[in-house]
Design a protein around this motif. Sequence first.
Motif, PDB file in Angstrom:
ATOM      1  N   TYR A 103     -14.979 100.211  -0.574  1.00 37.12           N
ATOM      2  CA  TYR A 103     -15.855 101.328  -0.224  1.00 37.12           C
ATOM      3  C   TYR A 103     -15.185 102.618  -0.681  1.00 37.12           C
ATOM      4  O   TYR A 103     -13.967 102.743  -0.590  1.00 37.12           O
ATOM      5  N   VAL A 105     -11.352 102.357   0.107  1.00 37.41           N
ATOM      6  CA  VAL A 105     -10.963 101.457   1.212  1.00 37.41           C
ATOM      7  C   VAL A 105     -11.233 100.031   0.756  1.00 37.41           C
ATOM      8  O   VAL A 105     -12.349  99.695   0.358  1.00 37.41           O
ATOM      9  N   ALA A 163     -11.881  96.752   1.960  1.00 33.11           N
ATOM     10  CA  ALA A 163     -12.231  95.990   3.171  1.00 33.11           C
ATOM     11  C   ALA A 163     -11.888  94.517   2.990  1.00 33.11           C
ATOM     12  O   ALA A 163     -11.414  93.860   3.911  1.00 33.11           O
ATOM     13  N   ASN A 221      -8.606  95.151  14.455  1.00 32.71           N
ATOM     14  CA  ASN A 221      -9.680  96.076  14.074  1.00 32.71           C
ATOM     15  C   ASN A 221      -9.493  96.478  12.620  1.00 32.71           C
ATOM     16  O   ASN A 221      -8.387  96.810  12.199  1.00 32.71           O
ATOM     17  N   GLY A 271     -11.370  93.263   8.291  1.00 29.59           N
ATOM     18  CA  GLY A 271     -12.360  92.790   7.318  1.00 29.59           C
ATOM     19  C   GLY A 271     -13.267  91.674   7.816  1.00 29.59           C
ATOM     20  O   GLY A 271     -14.067  91.123   7.047  1.00 29.59           O
ATOM     21  N   LYS A 272     -13.203  91.366   9.114  1.00 27.10           N
ATOM     22  CA  LYS A 272     -13.956  90.227   9.655  1.00 27.10           C
ATOM     23  C   LYS A 272     -15.472  90.405   9.491  1.00 27.10           C
ATOM     24  O   LYS A 272     -16.145  89.538   8.953  1.00 27.10           O
ATOM     25  N   SER A 273     -15.978  91.563   9.946  1.00 29.36           N
ATOM     26  CA  SER A 273     -17.428  91.780   9.875  1.00 29.36           C
ATOM     27  C   SER A 273     -17.887  91.894   8.422  1.00 29.36           C
ATOM     28  O   SER A 273     -18.976  91.438   8.072  1.00 29.36           O
ATOM     29  N   THR A 274     -17.041  92.501   7.598  1.00 31.21           N
ATOM     30  CA  THR A 274     -17.401  92.619   6.179  1.00 31.21           C
ATOM     31  C   THR A 274     -17.555  91.233   5.569  1.00 31.21           C
ATOM     32  O   THR A 274     -18.504  90.964   4.823  1.00 31.21           O
ATOM     33  N   ARG A 306     -20.821  89.827   6.629  1.00 40.54           N
ATOM     34  CA  ARG A 306     -21.954  90.481   5.954  1.00 40.54           C
ATOM     35  C   ARG A 306     -22.083  89.999   4.516  1.00 40.54           C
ATOM     36  O   ARG A 306     -23.180  89.827   3.993  1.00 40.54           O
ATOM     37  N   HIS A 322     -12.293  88.939  18.513  1.00 35.61           N
ATOM     38  CA  HIS A 322     -10.919  89.431  18.694  1.00 35.61           C
ATOM     39  C   HIS A 322     -10.152  88.477  19.589  1.00 35.61           C
ATOM     40  O   HIS A 322      -8.940  88.465  19.601  1.00 35.61           O
TER      41      HIS A 322
HETATM   42  N1  LIG Z   1     -19.967 100.781   5.421  1.00 38.55           N
HETATM   43  C1  LIG Z   1     -18.685 101.054   5.317  1.00 38.55           C
HETATM   44  N2  LIG Z   1     -18.279 102.155   4.647  1.00 38.55           N
HETATM   45  C2  LIG Z   1     -16.985 102.437   4.516  1.00 38.55           C
HETATM   46  N3  LIG Z   1     -15.976 101.696   5.011  1.00 38.55           N
HETATM   47  C3  LIG Z   1     -16.304 100.590   5.684  1.00 38.55           C
HETATM   48  C4  LIG Z   1     -17.667 100.213   5.878  1.00 38.55           C
HETATM   49  N4  LIG Z   1     -17.691  99.048   6.571  1.00 38.55           N
HETATM   50  C5  LIG Z   1     -16.397  98.739   6.818  1.00 38.55           C
HETATM   51  N5  LIG Z   1     -15.568  99.658   6.288  1.00 38.55           N
HETATM   52  C6  LIG Z   1     -14.094  99.631   6.320  1.00 38.55           C
HETATM   53  O1  LIG Z   1     -13.691  98.342   5.900  1.00 38.55           O
HETATM   54  C7  LIG Z   1     -12.596  97.879   6.681  1.00 38.55           C
HETATM   55  C8  LIG Z   1     -12.967  96.553   7.323  1.00 38.55           C
HETATM   56  O2  LIG Z   1     -13.991  96.780   8.264  1.00 38.55           O
HETATM   57  P1  LIG Z   1     -14.641  95.603   9.121  1.00 38.55           P
HETATM   58  O3  LIG Z   1     -15.745  96.191   9.932  1.00 38.55           O
HETATM   59  O4  LIG Z   1     -14.975  94.477   8.242  1.00 38.55           O
HETATM   60  O5  LIG Z   1     -13.418  95.190  10.048  1.00 38.55           O
HETATM   61  P2  LIG Z   1     -13.393  94.248  11.323  1.00 38.55           P
HETATM   62  O6  LIG Z   1     -12.219  93.339  11.147  1.00 38.55           O
HETATM   63  O7  LIG Z   1     -14.713  93.601  11.551  1.00 38.55           O
HETATM   64  O8  LIG Z   1     -13.087  95.301  12.470  1.00 38.55           O
HETATM   65  P3  LIG Z   1     -13.442  95.297  14.046  1.00 38.55           P
HETATM   66  O9  LIG Z   1     -12.619  94.206  14.651  1.00 38.55           O
HETATM   67  O10 LIG Z   1     -12.989  96.637  14.494  1.00 38.55           O
HETATM   68  O11 LIG Z   1     -14.911  95.089  14.211  1.00 38.55           O
HETATM   69  C9  LIG Z   1     -12.278  98.996   7.662  1.00 38.55           C
HETATM   70  O12 LIG Z   1     -11.232  99.762   7.119  1.00 38.55           O
HETATM   71  C10 LIG Z   1     -13.552  99.807   7.730  1.00 38.55           C
HETATM   72  O13 LIG Z   1     -13.279 101.159   7.989  1.00 38.55           O
END
Ligand SMILES: Nc1ncnc2c1ncn2[C@@H]1O[C@H](COP(=O)(O)OP(=O)(O)OP(=O)(O)O)[C@@H](O)[C@H]1O
Length: 301
Positions: free
Chosen positions: A23, A55, A57, A77, A80-83, A86, A219
């Motif tokens: 990103y 960034v 992810a 946190n 990258g889990k949610s990414t 998705r 988590h």
């Molecule tokens: N739409 C977006 N635009 C910019 N940066 C993003 C976007 N979505 C995620 N990120 C960045 O990508 C990285 C991974 O985010 P992600 O949401 O996948 O993490 P996560 O492991 O699911 O976190 P959490 O446990 O907090 O939900 C983070 O640094 C986040 O800031």
Amino acid sequence: MVANRLFWEDDVTVAVANVHVHYRVPSTEHVSSSRSSRSARALTKVTGGQPKVLVRALAGVSLAAYRGESVGIVGTNGSGKSTLLRVIAGLEVPSRGQVVAETSPVLLGVNAALVPDLSGEQNVRLGCLAMGLSPEETERLIPDVVDLAGLGKAIHYPMKTYSSGMGARLRFAIAAAANPKILLIDEALSTGDAAFKERSERRMEELRAHAGTVFVVSHAAQVIEEICTRAIWLDRGRVVLDGPAVETARRYRSWAWNVSKGEHAAAKQQLKEAIEAGQPSRIELTTPIARGSWPRHARPH
Ligand SMILES: Nc1ncnc2c1ncn2[C@@H]1O[C@H](COP(=O)(O)OP(=O)(O)OP(=O)(O)O)[C@@H](O)[C@H]1O
């Protein structure tokens, strides 16, 4: 551990091959810094906005998931889990790499779009239709979905009056109703109470037993340990460990404990050992996709 799997084995449901997601994010780091360079300030003046930073992810994630697996994804946190979910769901196109899924995955997110002013039951109807079920199938399934959600009279109240746990129960029940072959769950399970946890785990087990694949992001390493057969630990967009859920959860929990206690040297050593314990996954989508037609969220390397 999956290593050097060649595409396309019969029991594979999802293949993720060297996926990167980047990103470009506006950052005030240089602007607000007293040492900010003249060029950065000039750029801000010209563009009228903040300079953007990259960034990462996801930074080269590979995995193959199989029929009958429930795969947990753990990590801190922002790891990258949610990414990853998705990208598997096809809601995000990788900057690099490929994702191929046997059928369209259903993503159950904490923010799954339901209508706050409508009642739980009306949202069940809406959700089922939105997932592509026919009106007849929807009417037939409603009692089961309502039963699984277990909200009692509240099923007739507007969803905006629900607690976050109640909303999560409803979303899980709706997503599971479609009997998806690939179900992606982002945290929803950890917000329910004990009775719902048991019902939802049983439902997940049924989906898995019918040769489906379930991915669960949480988590809570304990949740992953209890309900998954396999777990993937992500850190800064990379796979640290991909193996049996109990082993991955144990290592992740111990590492997270050391991080929280400020034991950085020990945590670093554990991370290194976990990476060494797993072999790096390499998924090669070597042949053109052969079976049926596949979801389109793939990009060439
Ligand atoms: N739409 C977006 N635009 C910019 N940066 C993003 C976007 N979505 C995620 N990120 C960045 O990508 C990285 C991974 O985010 P992600 O949401 O996948 O993490 P996560 O492991 O699911 O976190 P959490 O446990 O907090 O939900 C983070 O640094 C986040 O800031």
